[in-house]
Design an enzyme around this catalytic site. Structure first.
Site, short mmCIF file in Angstrom:
data_model
loop_
_atom_site.label_atom_id
_atom_site.label_comp_id
_atom_site.label_asym_id
_atom_site.label_seq_id
_atom_site.Cartn_x
_atom_site.Cartn_y
_atom_site.Cartn_z
N SER A 82 -9.13 5.01 2.75
CA SER A 82 -9.05 3.64 3.07
C SER A 82 -9.28 2.90 4.46
CB SER A 82 -7.78 2.74 2.41
OG SER A 82 -6.79 3.47 2.85
N LYS A 114 -0.07 -3.38 0.68
CA LYS A 114 -0.84 -3.49 2.08
C LYS A 114 -0.91 -4.97 2.57
CE LYS A 114 -3.88 0.34 1.29
NZ LYS A 114 -5.22 0.73 1.08
#
Length: 816
Positions: A688, A731
């Site tokens: 990511s 996140k």
């Protein structure tokens, strides 16, 4: 002040090591041999217990006069055997059956009595070894004589010969034979005190020869008596023998009454079928085994385990869905999806009584309530609860148990938990299942496969019990921080329930409803009037903690209450007002002040979002472009990066080089590139970070600054496409905690928008992109402009050195 001269100081005398003394009356212990002692006297019991509390060592001394019940120091011999207490088994009559192993001869130098226990200061006794042809001849003669003694009589057991035949040391052979011979205690004491191995072996040979003579004469007398006794006398003799044998059997039955008690307990514990037959067969073995034998101790422990396990005991479930929902809401705030799954299980169980226990796996960062929710589930169902901490477990035997052939064998943790709970359907929490390891001793995660498989756990076999144990009614709840560390076969047997990170609003509610009242109660502030300002919980959440759960928040709240308790202890005030200024005085300056984020526009530095074991987090990724030191450009990657993250950096580098002609025509990238992720002591990996690396690299090459209030996540391909990633909710919450106002997400993650709370969506602007160009248009500022950070200072958005050196710039946002 003059210095203290310690050179003339007299050193303190060394402290004497005193060893508890066990006085024995009818036996003598020898080194390197195992003895079983029935400890009944109060002083002896205390000596053995004292040895178990310290280093398990006890000094065995024989009494000179066997008739003395309470011996004094003068009644004990000065040469004895230092022994190690291998096992001490409590008996039904409050006595102990101790298993001791002699470690060496010692001489008592000082004997003192404290209370009812003798303590001795002893020194080892050195022996004079025997070597040469004469010693070998003596050893062989002793073995031959021992074989003859065993053949002539039954005083020495036949297994004694193979036990001593392998000994090649004269002293050890003499001690072993003396241990087995039926000698008087004073004779054995004399052999123990003899330090010359040659003389001791010679004396043992004399004892063997005398024993042979006694046995031969006894056999001759018996032969003559049998020949001369008439038929009537013979019948009388046989009847007397029968009477004596019957008396012995009755006494033996009284001695092993514990075997009968175990038989009754096993018959009533609920075990059935072939398992019951095998258990009763082991009881019969115990009945035939001498009580002083070490095997009897092993059998007794094994049978007690079988008798105490809940083979058929089931607790009645409380299947009131409404009451369970009320209890879960009362003890836990939020977690609606998790609570819904638990209530679904209770509702199905209420309708279908034969439902097998599911295998649930709670996955989430620390401090979000995984283990405590398991305890609440047990309370809602009125079941027993037990927690098994699996973190760091590496031995397979910890799960399946040890074989009974090993010393100190015991069942595995699952069987132990079942005995502790006392029912066959408890709630077992397998805590930290992702932190189990494996080594040469086995793979404990593989040992859990049978226990967690609904098709197999009805007949789970523990290595110690060797009997099928039904685990099908157990409600297993596993907890983990990350799924990647759990093996795929084990993960396939569990239902994954994810615990999300808490939002700031949820943390404020948890602190107000649970943490603060509990801290007030535990710190003794209930009798005081604690006036807490309504904004204090939000201040503690925002400026004193930054985490996914509430573990640090709980510590901060507890620290605040301790500070108030300290003031209350030294004051007569009954009311304490805690406002915002008082919090700063009690807890110090905030650890994460709202204006300390310092979000600045920087060239070559981008903010990324990651998911760790502790939840979502924010990382900085830096990129620098340098003049090449060699003939070809080099890509340097630092920061303890994993293989996947290195591949993401290489993919981002390839994309930037491929698209360079679009914004720098006629030029070729011939520079060294260094990509670094700070906090190099922490390993980092995952795909990511590809988008963040690409933005930082593009900023470093073009001189355009990256917006400081923007964070991003996404996997980058060689064609510049941005792919979906996981952990979007954690996140985004991490970005909100760090003060980020804009988050760039892959377009494919738009389906995860429903997991993000509406309050966070209002506070953070979510931008979904499909390509790298779209992300650059959002994240980069046009070169030559300035941006005011939160601190209020003007920050140039181009780095003078890099911008002047490269002369390149990405287009302004929205121009493509």
């Amino acid at each position: 002040m003059p210095k203290l001269d310690r050179s003339d100081a007299t050193p303190a005398p060394p402290r004497r090591r005193l060893i508890p003394v066990l006085a024995v009356r009818d036996t003598v212990h020898f080194p390197n041999l195992i003895n079983t002692v029935h400890v009944a006297r109060e002083s002896s019991l205390r000596a053995v217990r004292r040895a178990l509390e310290t280093d398990r060592r006890v000094l065995v001394l024989s009494q000179r006069d066997m008739s003395v019940e309470d011996p004094s120091a003068s009644d004990l011999c000065r040469i004895g055997t230092l022994s190690e207490t291998l096992q001490a088994l409590p008996m039904p009559d409050a006595t102990l059956r101790a298993v001791l192993r002699g470690t060496g001869r010692v001489e008592v130098r000082h004997l003192v009595k404290r209370g009812s226990i003798f303590y001795a200061e002893a020194i080892p006794v050195s022996t004079v070894p025997a070597h040469g042809v004469e010693a070998d001849a003596l050893m062989r003669e002793c073995l031959d004589s021992l074989e003859a003694v065993i053949r002539l009589g039954d005083e020495v057991p036949p297994e004694a010969l193979p036990a001593v035949a392998h000994l090649d040391d004269a002293g050890a052979l003499a001690d072993a034979i003396a241990h087995h011979l039926p000698l008087k205690p004073l004779v054995k004491q004399g052999l123990l005190e003899e330090v010359d191995d040659h003389r001791r072996l010679d004396e043992v040979l004399r004892c063997l020869r005398r024993e042979m003579q006694v046995l031969e004469m006894r056999a001759d007398i018996k032969h003559r008596v049998d020949r001369e006794v008439a038929d009537v006398q013979r019948e009388y003799y046989l009847r007397e023998q029968l009477r004596v044998i019957q008396t012995e059997l009755d006494e033996r039955g009284a001695r092993v009454s514990d075997a009968e008690l175990l038989r009754e307990r096993i018959a009533s514990c609920g075990i059935s079928g072939s398992s019951l037959d095998k258990a009763l067969a082991e009881v019969d073995r115990l009945d035939r085994t001498p009580p002083s034998s070490p095997e009897a101790v092993v059998l007794r422990n094994y049978l007690e385990w079988i008798a105490e396990l809940p083979w058929s005991r089931l607790s009645e479930d409380r299947l009131d869905v409404k009451a369970a929902a009320s209890l879960l809401d009362q003890q836990h705030y939020g977690l609606q999806n998790v609570k819904g799954r638990i209530l679904d299980f209770l509702a199905v169980r209420q309708l279908n009584q034969t439902l097998r226990g599911p295998i649930l796996c709670f996955v989430g960062p620390p401090g979000v309530g995984k283990t405590s929710l398991g305890r609440s589930i047990a309370e809602a169902m009125d079941r027993s609860f037990h927690r098994l901490s699996l973190g760091g477990v590496r031995d397979e035997a910890e799960i399946r148990g040890h074989r009974r052939t090993y010393v100190g064998a015991r069942p595995g943790c699952l069987a132990q938990a079942m005995r502790t709970c006392g029912t066959r359907n408890p709630v077992l929490v397998l805590d930290e299942i992702d932190k189990m390891g494996h080594d040469l001793r086995g793979d404990p995660t593989s040992a859990l496969l049978e226990a967690l498989d609904p098709e197999q756990n009805a007949r789970f076999v523990d290595h110690y019990l060797e009997l099928p144990l039904d685990l099908s009614a157990v409600l297993f709840i596993a907890t983990a921080n990350v799924l990647e560390e759990i093996p795929a076969p084990l993960l396939d047997r569990m239902e994954i329930i994810r615990f999300p990170s808490y939002t700031s609003e949820e943390k404020v509610h948890i602190a107000t409803r649970f943490l603060i009242p509990r801290a007030i109660r535990e710190n003794g502030l209930l009798k005081f009037n604690l006036d807490l300002h309504p904004d204090v919980p939000a201040l503690l959440v925002d400026e004193y903690t930054r985490e996914a759960g509430v573990r640090s928040l709980e510590r901060v709240v507890d620290e605040l209450c301790r500070k108030v308790a300290r003031q209350a202890a030294g004051s007569r005030k009954r009311t304490f007002r805690i406002g915002m200024p008082e919090v700063s005085k009690l807890l110090g300056i905030p650890r994460y002040p709202r204006d300390s984020s310092g979000l600045r526009d920087r060239v070559g530095a981008a903010t990324g979002l990651v998911v760790t074991e502790a939840g979502g987090d924010v990382v900085q990724i830096e990129a620098s472009v340098l003049e090449p030191l060699g003939p070809s450009p080099v890509l340097h990657l630092t920061g303890n990066l994993g293989n996947v993250m290195k591949e993401s950096a290489q993919a981002a580098m390839t994309y930037i080089r491929a698209t360079q002609p679009d914004w720098a025509p006629g030029r070729t990238l011939r520079h060294d590139v260094h990509i670094h992720v700070p906090a190099a002591a922490t390993p980092k990996d995952g795909p990511s970070a590809g988008l963040t690396i690409g933005v930082a690299l593009a900023s470093a090459l073009s001189g355009a600054a990256v917006r400081g209030d923007v964070a991003m996540t996404g996997e980058l391909t060689l064609r510049g496409n941005v792919l979906a990633v996981g952990g979007v909710r954690d996140k985004v919450l991490a970005a909100h905690r760090a003060g980020i106002t804009t988050v760039i997400l892959p377009e494919e993650n738009r389906i995860d928008l429903g997991e993000i709370p509406e309050s966070i969506q209002k506070a953070v602007r979510l931008q979904f992109v499909e390509t790298m160009d779209q992300a650059l248009a959002i994240a980069l500022r046009p070169t030559g402009t300035t941006h005011t950070s939160r601190r209020g200072s003007a920050v140039p958005t181009s780095a003078r050195g890099q911008a002047s050196r490269s002369g390149r710039s990405f287009p302004a946002p929205g121009s493509r």
